[in-house]
Design a protein around this motif. Structure first.
Motif, PDB file in Angstrom:
ATOM      1  N   LEU A  78       0.844  -1.200   0.000  1.00  0.00           N
ATOM      2  CA  LEU A  78       0.000   0.000   0.000  1.00  0.00           C
ATOM      3  C   LEU A  78       0.875   1.244   0.000  1.00  0.00           C
ATOM      4  CD1 LEU A  78      -2.703  -0.893   2.676  1.00  0.00           C
ATOM      5  CD2 LEU A  78      -3.087  -0.644   0.218  1.00  0.00           C
ATOM      6  N   HIS A  79       0.408   2.288  -0.676  1.00  0.00           N
ATOM      7  CA  HIS A  79       1.119   3.556  -0.722  1.00  0.00           C
ATOM      8  C   HIS A  79       0.135   4.689  -0.447  1.00  0.00           C
ATOM      9  CE1 HIS A  79       3.450   6.749  -3.266  1.00  0.00           C
ATOM     10  NE2 HIS A  79       3.597   6.932  -1.965  1.00  0.00           N
ATOM     11  N   PHE A  80       0.363   5.373   0.677  1.00  0.00           N
ATOM     12  CA  PHE A  80      -0.445   6.537   1.033  1.00  0.00           C
ATOM     13  C   PHE A  80       0.289   7.802   0.609  1.00  0.00           C
ATOM     14  CE2 PHE A  80      -1.997   3.376   4.039  1.00  0.00           C
ATOM     15  CZ  PHE A  80      -3.366   3.620   4.074  1.00  0.00           C
ATOM     16  N   THR A  81      -0.325   8.597  -0.255  1.00  0.00           N
ATOM     17  CA  THR A  81       0.174   9.924  -0.593  1.00  0.00           C
ATOM     18  C   THR A  81      -0.860  10.932  -0.091  1.00  0.00           C
ATOM     19  OG1 THR A  81      -0.897  10.369  -2.731  1.00  0.00           O
ATOM     20  CG2 THR A  81       0.986   8.853  -2.741  1.00  0.00           C
ATOM     21  N   PRO A  82      -0.551  12.222  -0.112  1.00  0.00           N
ATOM     22  CA  PRO A  82      -1.563  13.204   0.318  1.00  0.00           C
ATOM     23  C   PRO A  82      -2.832  13.173  -0.517  1.00  0.00           C
ATOM     24  CG  PRO A  82       0.616  14.199   0.330  1.00  0.00           C
ATOM     25  CD  PRO A  82       0.768  12.849  -0.319  1.00  0.00           C
ATOM     26  N   ASN A  83      -2.747  12.691  -1.759  1.00  0.00           N
ATOM     27  CA  ASN A  83      -3.892  12.752  -2.664  1.00  0.00           C
ATOM     28  C   ASN A  83      -4.430  11.395  -3.108  1.00  0.00           C
ATOM     29  OD1 ASN A  83      -3.979  15.745  -3.140  1.00  0.00           O
ATOM     30  ND2 ASN A  83      -1.884  15.319  -3.794  1.00  0.00           N
ATOM     31  N   GLN A  84      -3.726  10.326  -2.787  1.00  0.00           N
ATOM     32  CA  GLN A  84      -4.117   9.025  -3.307  1.00  0.00           C
ATOM     33  C   GLN A  84      -3.786   7.910  -2.322  1.00  0.00           C
ATOM     34  OE1 GLN A  84      -2.026   8.325  -6.989  1.00  0.00           O
ATOM     35  NE2 GLN A  84      -3.663   9.201  -8.235  1.00  0.00           N
ATOM     36  N   VAL A  85      -4.416   6.763  -2.558  1.00  0.00           N
ATOM     37  CA  VAL A  85      -3.942   5.504  -1.995  1.00  0.00           C
ATOM     38  C   VAL A  85      -3.791   4.543  -3.166  1.00  0.00           C
ATOM     39  CG1 VAL A  85      -4.348   3.618  -0.385  1.00  0.00           C
ATOM     40  CG2 VAL A  85      -5.207   5.906   0.151  1.00  0.00           C
ATOM     41  N   ARG A  86      -2.645   3.877  -3.224  1.00  0.00           N
ATOM     42  CA  ARG A  86      -2.384   2.887  -4.269  1.00  0.00           C
ATOM     43  C   ARG A  86      -2.155   1.530  -3.631  1.00  0.00           C
ATOM     44  NH1 ARG A  86       1.801   6.931  -6.219  1.00  0.00           N
ATOM     45  NH2 ARG A  86       0.703   8.296  -7.664  1.00  0.00           N
ATOM     46  N   ALA A  87      -2.529   0.502  -4.344  1.00  0.00           N
ATOM     47  CA  ALA A  87      -2.340  -0.868  -3.851  1.00  0.00           C
ATOM     48  C   ALA A  87      -1.790  -1.739  -4.970  1.00  0.00           C
ATOM     49  CB  ALA A  87      -3.656  -1.447  -3.344  1.00  0.00           C
ATOM     50  N   VAL A  88      -0.832  -2.586  -4.613  1.00  0.00           N
ATOM     51  CA  VAL A  88      -0.282  -3.589  -5.523  1.00  0.00           C
ATOM     52  C   VAL A  88      -0.262  -4.918  -4.786  1.00  0.00           C
ATOM     53  CG1 VAL A  88       1.834  -4.393  -6.627  1.00  0.00           C
ATOM     54  CG2 VAL A  88       1.114  -2.042  -6.950  1.00  0.00           C
TER      55      VAL A  88
END
Length: 388
Positions: free
Chosen positions: A112-122
């Motif tokens: 998981l990757h939390f950025t200020p504008n998004q969450v991404r999952a791989v």
């Protein structure tokens, strides 16, 4: 034991009946047996991963283990879903030999990757093959509980395309302590103080690990990207979000408190921050580099400015670490080779010995893949720990 059991979950029940548990000799013998069993299993797993579709006799030759020991290890790995047996090859004389392979789809890891504008999952299997990708937009002002709820829904969507989740890795902007708590985060509302690992662990009932996004971007590039053949790597995560990361000896370097490569206070002048520069200009990186390529004077000035300050951040890491490779990742990679060359030329004015400088090969996957790799590392380390 059913397929889908985590690597470290199986325990041998073999005991010596000639000693009591309180006997120091019994405890020492048990520890020695456990160590040998772990080493044997590790040897077999490593060999299986390096030599897919291998026969028992070849496995014995490569590992030096006896047939009886190999049979015991293979039986255990089969019970735990980590081994699959292939049909014997046909056409030769004599009895066809059975063939074995590591079963990478026994379990999966989530990055998981939390950025200020998004969450991404791989999601990847145990060999790193990506089986699912998902993302969702989450504005910076969204409160932490809602951000986490959206992330959990995203993770469930991603993992539903795979199988049992054995480990979770999480990347985020800010400083993440060794225990997985966010120690400092100025860009995401309610993030400072969050027990990120504890929260995510509860979603699947599995171990979780966490780290800074720049650090895990470097690990992702080392694993599957531009840094595959380098052991010491400095990475600049450019644009939105921005940051830096380090891989030393092939492993992510987080530092004592998780703040390794955090250069924000060292580079206090906000003109080094690409996001701040672009926001002030009211332009996107893609627009700036496109216009610069067409000869626009203002865009060319901005492009040079971005290259200078990307090199400035890289120069600190290069001067201290003397790495084999610098990877430029993030938003500014849309500048392509002209931007890369500009960064390299600027570095030559700042550092005594400039290493190779390359652009990321993974794009938006760099950080969540690094998180997945961190989760896989933790999973493998648990398998090889000295426990039953």
């Amino acid at each position: 034991m059913p397929t889908g059991t985590p690597l470290a979950a199986s325990r041998s029940t073999t005991e010596r009946h000639d000693m009591t548990p309180s006997d120091p000799g019994a405890r020492r013998a048990g520890a020695d047996t456990t160590l040998v069993r772990h080493l044997n299993r590790r040897t077999v797993l490593t060999t299986l991963r390096s030599h897919p579709d291998i026969t028992l006799s070849t496995l014995g030759s490569l590992t030096g283990l006896s047939r009886a020991t190999l049979s015991a290890v293979l039986e255990e790995l089969t019970e735990r879903g980590l081994l699959e047996e292939h049909a014997p090859a046909t056409g030769g004389s004599g009895r066809p030999a059975r063939r074995y392979a590591f079963r990478a789809t026994a379990g999966y890891v989530l990055g998981l990757h939390f950025t200020p504008n998004q969450v991404r999952a791989v999601v990847t299997d145990l060999e790193g093959q990506v089986v699912a990708r998902e993302r969702t937009e989450v504005p910076p002002s969204v409160p932490a509980p809602e951000r986490l709820a959206r992330a959990r829904a995203l993770a469930e969507t991603a993992t539903s395309q795979a199988g049992p989740v054995w480990s979770v890795g999480v990347a985020t902007t800010g400083v993440v302590g060794p225990e997985g708590r966010v120690l400092r985060s100025s860009q995401i509302a309610g993030w400072t103080g969050l027990d990120l690992v504890g929260t995510v662990r509860g979603w699947y009932g599995r171990d979780a690990v966490a780290g800074n996004d720049g650090t895990l971007a470097a690990l992702g590039e080392k694993w599957q990207g531009a840094a595959r053949y380098a052991d010491d790597v400095a990475l600049i995560l450019s644009g939105r979000p921005s940051g830096q990361g380090i891989v030393l000896g092939g492993r992510a370097h987080h530092g004592r408190s998780g703040a390794a490569a955090e250069l924000g206070r060292l580079l206090q002048d906000q003109t080094w921050n690409a996001a701040a520069v672009l926001d002030e200009a009211g332009r996107t990186a893609q627009d700036v580099f496109r216009a610069a390529s067409e000869g626009e004077e203002e865009a060319s000035r901005l492009a040079a400015h971005l290259a200078h300050h990307t090199a400035r951040a890289a120069s600190v890491l290069v001067s201290v670490l003397d790495p084999q490779l610098v990877v430029i990742a993030g938003e500014l990679t849309v500048g392509g080779r002209p931007f890369l060359e500009a960064v390299r030329l600027q570095l030559e004015t700042m550092c005594i010995n400039v290493p190779a400088v390359v652009l990321s090969e993974l794009g938006d996957d760099a950080v969540p893949l690094g998180a997945a790799r961190l989760a896989l590392d933790a999973l493998e380390e648990k398998e090889y720990a000295l426990e039953g």
